[in-house]
Design an enzyme around this catalytic site. Structure first.
Site, mmCIF file in Angstrom:
data_model
loop_
_atom_site.group_PDB
_atom_site.id
_atom_site.type_symbol
_atom_site.label_atom_id
_atom_site.label_comp_id
_atom_site.label_asym_id
_atom_site.label_seq_id
_atom_site.Cartn_x
_atom_site.Cartn_y
_atom_site.Cartn_z
ATOM 1 C CG ASP A 77 -50.091 68.329 23.149
ATOM 2 O OD1 ASP A 77 -49.781 69.052 24.127
ATOM 3 O OD2 ASP A 77 -51.086 67.558 23.153
ATOM 4 C CB ALA A 90 -55.203 55.642 34.337
ATOM 5 C CB SER A 128 -56.100 59.485 26.000
ATOM 6 O OG SER A 128 -55.168 60.476 26.070
ATOM 7 C CB SER A 129 -60.707 57.447 29.479
ATOM 8 O OG SER A 129 -60.607 58.524 30.380
ATOM 9 C CG ASP A 158 -54.143 62.941 24.798
ATOM 10 O OD1 ASP A 158 -52.926 62.777 24.586
ATOM 11 O OD2 ASP A 158 -54.594 63.364 25.874
HETATM 12 C C1 GAF Z 1 -52.770 65.681 28.340
HETATM 13 C C2 GAF Z 1 -53.289 66.510 27.175
HETATM 14 F F1 GAF Z 1 -54.550 66.107 26.837
HETATM 15 C C3 GAF Z 1 -52.385 66.408 25.959
HETATM 16 O O1 GAF Z 1 -52.828 67.284 24.961
HETATM 17 C C4 GAF Z 1 -50.922 66.706 26.343
HETATM 18 O O2 GAF Z 1 -50.726 68.082 26.528
HETATM 19 C C5 GAF Z 1 -50.512 65.913 27.584
HETATM 20 O O3 GAF Z 1 -51.440 66.075 28.647
HETATM 21 C C6 GAF Z 1 -49.150 66.314 28.079
HETATM 22 O O4 GAF Z 1 -48.188 65.969 27.131
HETATM 23 O O5 GAF Z 1 -52.823 64.324 27.998
#
Ligand code: GAF
Length: 387
Positions: free
Chosen positions: A39, A125, A128-129, A174
């Site tokens: 990303d 974990a 993406s909390s 995320d």
């Molecule tokens: C974490 C980051 F927050 C995302 O933006 C992404 O880069 C990911 O790592 C790896 O793909 O979740």
């Protein structure tokens, strides 16, 4: 149903604490099916939002204070809106404060408010909390002045909060999928243009998320180092083609022509990103076609590349990926998220999912001595106002 229940319970608690009726907002965590560490290289990702959510209840106050409480996270925080800290204070409320501060900087006149947070996304974990807390807080704060902001813009505000206020140089994946996810679908996102399309996840598949229960300290520092290594790669490729702005612009042909002139570590990082972008597009097509063998192979290759080239896996993640191999109903699996611990994501046929969960945990315990948590997930809708 579940959201209605959470909303009602949170509203009752809020009324008890603050004596007024709140509005309630929800934003989910995510798993990433494929497209890891692409990303922030302007590349492609294929995440799905899942059924763990963060809920924020909010009601205005008559003064200019921001009170941030939670029953499950420690600390009760109180800030003056006109003297918000410039940078993180080192607590979970940073994600809320960061969003408030970016909104104010962008000209949103926030009034004082009470906020009560209920988070069910497992912390640390890799699900993406933090994005779930940012997005639910952003919707809650925006409701104070009845602002209507398109969700992709909300995602950008939340990412900015995390980059500038919290100080983590994350990409947009995320926050975007937490805002825009759709039940039953993966979301193929072009992280440069923010164009996206929904890719149906074939009926009869469960996303089995296996938590290694470890998070190595290395994670944040190593994440930033990987970003710098990618930037070094871009600078090198610019010498051969000044139009290159990000690793997204580097073709496999270019990598093959010039790769051996790069320092070995930079070459490995670039190879991962350039090929992972192709795998992600390929996997989105294969998933849409129901070609699960192909999806499984691409997930497998993605994991190997993250392990050997990008070097963000760890012993426990590898053991969890290994533990899934050959189990009935298993179609494909890999580490998901930033790495150095956290979870694997596995596509498993629904009729085998319960048994898979049990057996993968047994095998993992046998290999590592650690008791895993295993979650049977479906792709769920993204963020929403519940009242
Ligand atoms: C974490 C980051 F927050 C995302 O933006 C992404 O880069 C990911 O790592 C790896 O793909 O979740």
């Amino acid at each position: 149903m579940k959201n209605d229940l959470e909303k009602a319970q949170l509203a009752v608690l809020f009324e008890k604490l603050f004596g007024s009726t709140p509005r309630v907002f929800r934003a989910p965590g995510r798993v990433n099916l494929i497209g890891e560490h692409t990303d922030y290289n302007d590349g492609f990702v294929l995440p799905a939002s899942v059924g763990f959510s963060t809920y924020v209840a909010i009601a205005p106050r008559s003064d200019r204070k921001l009170l941030i409480h939670s029953e499950e996270f420690p600390g009760k925080f109180e800030f003056e809106l006109d003297r918000l800290p410039e940078k993180r204070v080192g607590a979970w409320c940073d994600y809320v404060l960061g969003v408030a501060s970016v909104l104010r900087r962008r000209g949103h006149e926030l009034g004082g408010a009470n906020l009560l947070v209920h988070g069910e996304v497992p912390i640390g974990a890799g699900l993406s909390s933090s994005a779930a807390l940012e997005v639910s807080s952003a919707l809650a704060l925006l409701s104070l002045d009845e602002s209507h902001m398109p969700l992709p813009e909300v995602a950008q505000i939340c990412r900015e909060a995390e980059n500038l206020f919290v100080g983590a140089r994350v990409g947009i994946m995320d926050q975007f999928v937490s805002c825009m996810g759709r039940a039953g679908h993966g979301l193929l996102l072009d992280c440069r243009s923010l164009e996206f399309q929904f890719v149906p996840i074939p009926a009869g598949l469960v996303l089995v998320v296996c938590n290694t229960m470890v998070k190595h300290d290395l994670a944040t520092g190593a994440y930033n180092t990987r970003r710098e290594e990618c930037e070094a790669g871009v600078r090198a490729f610019c010498k051969w083609d000044p139009a290159i702005r990000a690793l997204r612009d580097v073709s496999v042909e270019m990598l093959e022509a010039h790769g051996d002139q790069l320092p070995a570590t930079i070459r490995k990082r670039c190879t991962h990103v350039i090929r992972e972008n192709l795998r992600t597009l390929d996997a989105a097509r294969a998933l849409a076609d129901g070609d699960l063998d192909r999806v499984g192979k691409l997930m497998h290759d993605s994991h190997e590349s993250l392990r050997d080239l990008y070097q963000v896996s760890c012993r426990e993640l590898d053991a969890m990926v290994e533990a899934a191999q050959g189990l009935p109903g298993f179609c494909g699996g890999r580490m998901t998220g930033g790495g150095f611990g956290g979870c694997t994501v596995n596509l498993v046929r629904a009729e085998n999912a319960e048994d898979f969960a049990k057996r993968v945990a047994e095998r993992y315990r046998h290999a590592t001595g650690i008791g895993a948590q295993v979650y049977l997930c479906a792709a769920e809708d993204g963020a929403q106002a519940l009242s």
